[in-house]
Design an enzyme around this catalytic site. Structure first.
Site, short mmCIF file in Angstrom:
data_model
loop_
_atom_site.label_atom_id
_atom_site.label_comp_id
_atom_site.label_asym_id
_atom_site.label_seq_id
_atom_site.Cartn_x
_atom_site.Cartn_y
_atom_site.Cartn_z
N GLU A 147 30.46 49.11 33.08
CA GLU A 147 29.79 47.91 33.59
C GLU A 147 28.58 47.72 32.67
O GLU A 147 27.63 48.52 32.70
CB GLU A 147 29.32 48.13 35.03
CG GLU A 147 30.43 48.14 36.05
CD GLU A 147 30.84 46.73 36.51
OE1 GLU A 147 30.16 45.75 36.15
OE2 GLU A 147 31.85 46.64 37.21
N GLU A 152 32.32 37.37 33.34
CA GLU A 152 31.53 38.45 32.75
C GLU A 152 31.50 38.26 31.23
O GLU A 152 32.06 39.04 30.45
CB GLU A 152 32.11 39.79 33.20
CG GLU A 152 31.97 39.94 34.72
CD GLU A 152 32.82 41.03 35.36
OE1 GLU A 152 33.41 41.85 34.63
OE2 GLU A 152 32.87 41.06 36.61
N HIS A 209 37.49 39.95 34.20
CA HIS A 209 36.80 39.02 35.10
C HIS A 209 36.19 37.89 34.26
O HIS A 209 35.37 38.14 33.37
CB HIS A 209 35.73 39.75 35.91
CG HIS A 209 36.32 40.60 36.98
ND1 HIS A 209 35.83 41.82 37.33
CD2 HIS A 209 37.41 40.36 37.79
CE1 HIS A 209 36.58 42.32 38.31
NE2 HIS A 209 37.54 41.46 38.60
O1 0X9 Z 1 35.01 45.28 41.31
C1 0X9 Z 1 35.42 45.42 40.16
O2 0X9 Z 1 36.56 45.14 39.82
C2 0X9 Z 1 34.47 45.99 39.12
N1 0X9 Z 1 33.15 45.54 39.33
S1 0X9 Z 1 32.76 44.00 38.97
O3 0X9 Z 1 31.42 43.76 39.44
N2 0X9 Z 1 32.76 43.84 37.40
O4 0X9 Z 1 33.73 43.14 39.54
C3 0X9 Z 1 34.50 47.49 39.19
C4 0X9 Z 1 35.77 48.04 38.66
C5 0X9 Z 1 35.93 49.49 38.84
N3 0X9 Z 1 35.47 49.94 40.07
C6 0X9 Z 1 36.04 49.69 41.22
N4 0X9 Z 1 37.25 49.16 41.18
N5 0X9 Z 1 35.40 50.01 42.30
ZN ZN Z 2 34.26 42.81 36.52
#
Ligand code: 0X9
Ligand code: ZN
Length: 416
Positions: A379, A180, A177
């Site tokens: 995270e 980040e 991302h």
């Molecule tokens: O949503 C995401 O891809 C991740 N969180 S973020 O705030 N960095 O965007 C989490 C990735 C792993 N978890 C999930 N996919 N739920």
């Molecule tokens: Zn992320």
């Protein structure tokens, strides 16, 4: 006289145009709110705001959500928050000030450091320089290609050994991302620690594994976040005349497009792409990952929820070695607390249970397609994608300890 004013006009126009071309999206007077309350009510708030402005930035947090609210949305935000009986606190009253402070003066300095955030070219230069300074310990590797034609560059650290059998591979995927920023910064710090530390624990950590480390697997997006829009998250692939980019952590070919994914190319955050692996970054990186034998661990660094997430992200069912993953994860967090106890990480637990369900993430694809035994998403720390440059080192030391804690427990459990 006329001539002069014409020139002035041209000059003023030039300034205006160049400010627009090279201008950083300012986010002036955008406020960041933490919102607590019922998830469904928060969802309704998000939908209403998104209908008025599809570039809305929000993130789910452990106890609610965080919203970056443009001045023109503030009245609507306040109205719905009252209607839905949600509790709000202001995290930043003007996010543009934070954005300014991050681009600290040092970034122009010749020496790469961990007291400022650097653009992708500097990060790549750092990787190249390290591979030249430590040719016996490391080599530059290419994990894939990007929409704009960049390479996804990483460093392999695989020190010479007497053993005939290949070492277990630990893969680090960071910065998928774009916004980040703490993830790539921490990852280059970890590389520096592996290659330069004299601490026996860290040299052992380096020597026991074949490390494949990619500080930024979405370099186009990172550069765009660095130079145009700080809150950019996606890739830069062109979707329609008006909209571009897909969420690279919704684009992998495992249960694609189901949870926390949209099929709207104009969605600012979670557009899953036109099909699984539509993005050249995820497609080429997946091919590279698939070519690796003997992968023991796959680690993905994100920010800013301070959580340790386990597969699968879109199911509450536990993988067969879930109990081991919890033990390894706990050990990793405990080691990290030697450096920073400010706020404890949540987890380890499945993303689906402790954050929200999301499909098409890299971690899930790796676990499912390759059966890699130890798969984690960290995270890291932060507030609204911001972590002060003065504290990058601390986050880097914490992650270094976390990696030590991870392998220590993995060894006790017989993973290598
Ligand atoms: O949503 C995401 O891809 C991740 N969180 S973020 O705030 N960095 O965007 C989490 C990735 C792993 N978890 C999930 N996919 N739920
Ligand atoms: Zn992320």
């Amino acid at each position: 006289m006329k001539k002069i004013s014409f020139c002035v006009l041209i000059f003023v126009n030039f300034l205006f145009v160049s400010a627009n071309v090279s201008g950083y999206r300012s986010y002036k007077n955008y406020k960041c709110f933490n919102v607590q309350g019922d998830r469904l009510r928060i969802e309704r708030l998000r939908h209403a705001l998104q209908e008025s402005d599809e570039t809305l930035t929000y993130a789910d947090t452990r106890d609610g959500g965080e919203f970056i609210v443009a001045p023109h949305l503030e009245d609507l935000f306040n109205k719905i928050v009252t209607q839905e009986n949600l509790k709000t606190t202001v995290v930043y009253d003007d996010i543009s000030k934070i954005i300014q402070s991050e681009k600290s003066l040092l970034r122009g300095s010749k020496e790469f450091s961990w007291t400022a955030y650097y653009d992708i070219d500097d990060i790549y230069k750092y990787l190249t320089n390290m591979s030249k300074s430590y040719p016996n310990l490391s080599e530059l590797i290419v994990g894939g290609k990007t929409y704009q034609g960049r390479s996804i560059l990483g460093l392999r650290i695989n020190t010479p050994s007497q053993e005939c059998t290949p070492k277990p591979v630990i893969f680090i995927e960071s910065g998928i991302h774009a916004r980040e920023w703490i993830a790539p910064a921490t990852t280059t710090y970890f590389i520096k620690e592996l290659l330069t530390s004299k601490d026996a624990n860290i040299t052992a950590l380096r020597d026991q594994f074949d490390w494949r480390i990619f500080p930024s697997v979405n370099p186009d997006g990172y550069h765009y976040s660095y130079t145009v829009d700080r809150l950019w998250r996606k890739t830069l692939s062109r979707s329609t005349n008006r909209c571009f980019g897909a969420d690279p952590n919704r684009n992998w070919n495992y249960n694609w497009g189901q949870y926390s994914s949209t099929h709207n190319p104009c969605d600012y955050q979670t557009y899953a792409g036109s099909r699984p692996f539509s993005e050249i970054e995820t497609r080429t990186l997946a091919a590279y990952i698939q070519s690796i034998d003997n992968m023991m661990a796959y680690i993905s660094f994100h920010s800013y929820a301070a959580m340790l997430l386990l597969p699968y992200s879109d199911s509450t069912q536990h993988v067969h070695n879930y109990d081991d993953l919890v033990k390894v994860g706990k050990s990793s967090l405990d080691y990290g607390y030697k450096v920073n106890q400010d706020k404890r990480y949540q987890g380890p637990g499945t993303a689906a249970e402790i954050l929200y369900k999301a499909s098409g993430g890299s971690m899930d694809w790796v676990r499912h397609a390759l059966g890699t035994p130890l798969v984690f998403t960290y995270e890291l720390r932060g507030n609204s994608f911001h972590w002060p440059p003065s504290r990058i080192q601390e986050q880097g030391d914490e992650v270094t300890q976390m990696m030590l804690g991870l392998v220590t427990e993995a060894n006790k459990l017989g993973y290598y």
